[in-house]
Motif scaffolding. Structure first.
Motif, mmCIF file in Angstrom:
data_model
loop_
_atom_site.group_PDB
_atom_site.id
_atom_site.type_symbol
_atom_site.label_atom_id
_atom_site.label_comp_id
_atom_site.label_asym_id
_atom_site.label_seq_id
_atom_site.Cartn_x
_atom_site.Cartn_y
_atom_site.Cartn_z
ATOM 1 N N ILE A 10 -3.860 7.116 21.756
ATOM 2 C CA ILE A 10 -4.948 6.322 20.636
ATOM 3 C C ILE A 10 -4.565 6.757 19.284
ATOM 4 O O ILE A 10 -3.824 7.342 18.872
ATOM 5 N N THR A 11 -4.162 5.357 18.648
ATOM 6 C CA THR A 11 -4.216 5.735 16.409
ATOM 7 C C THR A 11 -5.347 5.578 16.055
ATOM 8 O O THR A 11 -4.344 5.639 14.356
ATOM 9 N N LEU A 12 -6.193 4.965 16.385
ATOM 10 C CA LEU A 12 -7.600 5.761 15.072
ATOM 11 C C LEU A 12 -9.219 5.344 16.388
ATOM 12 O O LEU A 12 -9.047 4.946 17.453
ATOM 13 N N VAL A 13 -9.357 6.873 15.323
ATOM 14 C CA VAL A 13 -10.789 6.566 16.580
ATOM 15 C C VAL A 13 -12.021 6.334 15.785
ATOM 16 O O VAL A 13 -12.275 6.653 14.189
ATOM 17 N N GLY A 14 -13.018 5.176 15.491
ATOM 18 C CA GLY A 14 -13.277 4.769 14.772
ATOM 19 C C GLY A 14 -14.987 3.851 15.901
ATOM 20 O O GLY A 14 -14.997 4.187 16.330
ATOM 21 N N TYR A 15 -15.054 3.140 14.562
ATOM 22 C CA TYR A 15 -16.504 1.905 15.368
ATOM 23 C C TYR A 15 -16.037 0.818 14.635
ATOM 24 O O TYR A 15 -15.378 0.270 13.591
ATOM 25 N N TYR A 16 -15.608 -0.345 15.687
ATOM 26 C CA TYR A 16 -15.356 -1.208 15.790
ATOM 27 C C TYR A 16 -16.974 -2.766 15.403
ATOM 28 O O TYR A 16 -17.576 -2.537 15.583
ATOM 29 N N HIS A 17 -16.806 -2.822 13.478
ATOM 30 C CA HIS A 17 -17.658 -3.627 12.689
ATOM 31 C C HIS A 17 -17.275 -4.761 13.695
ATOM 32 O O HIS A 17 -18.353 -5.808 12.214
ATOM 33 N N LYS A 18 -16.907 -5.602 14.100
ATOM 34 C CA LYS A 18 -16.711 -6.298 13.949
ATOM 35 C C LYS A 18 -18.228 -7.134 15.452
ATOM 36 O O LYS A 18 -18.196 -8.138 15.874
ATOM 37 N N PHE A 19 -18.708 -5.981 16.256
ATOM 38 C CA PHE A 19 -19.773 -6.332 16.883
ATOM 39 C C PHE A 19 -21.071 -5.548 16.359
ATOM 40 O O PHE A 19 -21.175 -5.268 15.405
ATOM 41 N N GLU B 292 -24.077 -8.483 25.071
ATOM 42 C CA GLU B 292 -23.285 -8.816 23.916
ATOM 43 C C GLU B 292 -22.735 -8.254 22.648
ATOM 44 O O GLU B 292 -22.085 -8.853 22.124
ATOM 45 N N GLU B 293 -23.798 -6.984 22.765
ATOM 46 C CA GLU B 293 -23.947 -5.917 21.386
ATOM 47 C C GLU B 293 -22.058 -5.012 21.941
ATOM 48 O O GLU B 293 -21.398 -4.769 20.526
ATOM 49 N N ASN B 294 -21.518 -5.449 22.707
ATOM 50 C CA ASN B 294 -20.236 -4.283 22.532
ATOM 51 C C ASN B 294 -19.451 -5.421 23.522
ATOM 52 O O ASN B 294 -18.286 -4.364 24.192
ATOM 53 N N ASP B 295 -19.419 -6.561 23.708
ATOM 54 C CA ASP B 295 -18.568 -7.409 24.781
ATOM 55 C C ASP B 295 -18.406 -6.828 25.898
ATOM 56 O O ASP B 295 -17.007 -6.809 26.905
ATOM 57 N N SER B 296 -19.529 -5.939 26.795
ATOM 58 C CA SER B 296 -19.488 -5.563 27.928
ATOM 59 C C SER B 296 -20.196 -6.004 28.942
ATOM 60 O O SER B 296 -21.399 -6.640 28.694
ATOM 61 N N GLY B 297 -19.504 -5.592 30.295
ATOM 62 C CA GLY B 297 -20.868 -6.133 31.349
ATOM 63 C C GLY B 297 -20.707 -5.587 32.908
ATOM 64 O O GLY B 297 -19.796 -4.446 33.126
ATOM 65 N N ILE B 298 -21.930 -5.652 33.859
ATOM 66 C CA ILE B 298 -21.785 -5.062 34.941
ATOM 67 C C ILE B 298 -21.926 -6.690 35.970
ATOM 68 O O ILE B 298 -22.214 -7.841 35.441
ATOM 69 N N ARG C 169 -2.535 -4.454 17.414
ATOM 70 C CA ARG C 169 -2.799 -3.124 18.265
ATOM 71 C C ARG C 169 -3.916 -3.880 19.502
ATOM 72 O O ARG C 169 -4.414 -4.500 18.692
ATOM 73 N N GLY C 170 -3.869 -2.779 20.297
ATOM 74 C CA GLY C 170 -4.966 -3.049 21.249
ATOM 75 C C GLY C 170 -6.074 -2.057 20.818
ATOM 76 O O GLY C 170 -6.051 -1.759 20.002
ATOM 77 N N ILE C 171 -7.718 -2.318 21.093
ATOM 78 C CA ILE C 171 -9.033 -2.499 21.100
ATOM 79 C C ILE C 171 -9.070 -2.136 21.941
ATOM 80 O O ILE C 171 -9.367 -2.914 23.701
ATOM 81 N N ALA C 172 -9.861 -0.866 22.105
ATOM 82 C CA ALA C 172 -10.435 -0.254 23.055
ATOM 83 C C ALA C 172 -11.818 -0.057 23.327
ATOM 84 O O ALA C 172 -12.687 1.164 22.357
#
Length: 250
Positions: free
Chosen positions: A139-148, A84-90, A218-221
């Motif tokens: 890539i338009t920005l390199v940073g940290y996604y504070h919504k997570f 949940e902390e970064n919206d990823s899964g296996i 913009r897209g987010i990855a």
């Protein structure tokens, strides 16, 4: 069900994540695509947590893939794990022809070109066809996604990531070799008001406000580094350790 044959190699790399049900005859009936998954060897696939959760609302979660006859077939997901902390899964599923790309640990700089391939609006139910789409930009920005909660490292992209492409690998191509440098999770929209006007209707005692906004889409990855550090129960180790063991880290 048919698949678009114009990009045959893409169907060995990215796979649609379906939610569906079982028919009386025991066959899988797809209802919709909820995202994209990609392979990391040994029957393990990566996608977004929200993709897994949305598909799991249905009786069966399955991956679609191209069989030897060039048509779409399905394999049921055996197990899954979400972070949940970064919206990823296996996901665990078996697709013999699935191929994996090596991962890149290096953080990319702004303006590096990247590609996303997946199943954006990929379910054409009217024509019983599955479509894979690719997007290319930088890539338009390199940073940290504070919504997570843990503010994972992320990239903003010059292109949008439509519904269905969530979980698709973000690819950086060097000397004709694609490397996974992250995976797409969705879109962001920021807007500012550039004009506004209020009109008063004295007779009816009403006020109407008209607003003109300028918006940035913009897209987010997520960057690969924000995924590699996670500890996985399914893998029995951190994801980074697993990828090194599977010889997928560069």
């Amino acid at each position: 069900m048919k698949i678009n044959q114009n990009q045959p190699t893409a169907y060995d790399i990215v796979f649609p994540v379906f939610g569906g049900k079982k028919t009386k005859e025991g066959h899988f009936e797809p209802i919709n695509i909820f995202g994209t998954a990609f392979y990391i060897k040994n029957n393990f696939f990566v996608t977004c947590a929200h993709t897994i959760k949305n598909a799991n609302e249905y009786e069966i979660t399955a991956l679609g893939f191209q069989n030897e006859k060039g048509t779409l077939t399905f394999t049921e997901v055996q197990n899954s794990e979400i972070f949940e902390e970064n919206d990823s899964g296996i996901l665990i599923a078996k697709i013999d022809r699935a191929k994996s790309y090596p991962w890149l640990k290096t953080k990319l700089a702004m303006l590096n070109n990247v590609v996303s391939s997946g199943y954006a609006y990929g379910f054409d139910n009217e024509h019983s066809e599955i479509l894979v789409r690719s997007y290319k930009g930088h890539i338009t920005l390199v940073g940290y996604y504070h919504k997570f909660p843990k503010s994972p490292a992320h990239y903003e992209l010059s292109y949008m990531c439509p519904r269905g492409i969530s979980g698709a690998p973000l690819l950086y191509i060097h000397n004709n070799q694609p490397y996974v440098c992250g995976f797409t999770i969705g879109n962001e929209r920021t807007s500012i008001v550039i004009w506004s006007n209020k009109e008063k209707d004295i007779e009816n005692n009403k006020t109407s406000e008209y607003v003109l906004e300028e918006a940035l889409h913009r897209g987010i990855a997520l960057q690969s580094e924000s995924f590699l550090e996670l500890e996985s129960e399914l893998l029995g180790m951190s994801i980074g350790e697993y990828l090194e063991k599977a010889e997928l880290i560069k």
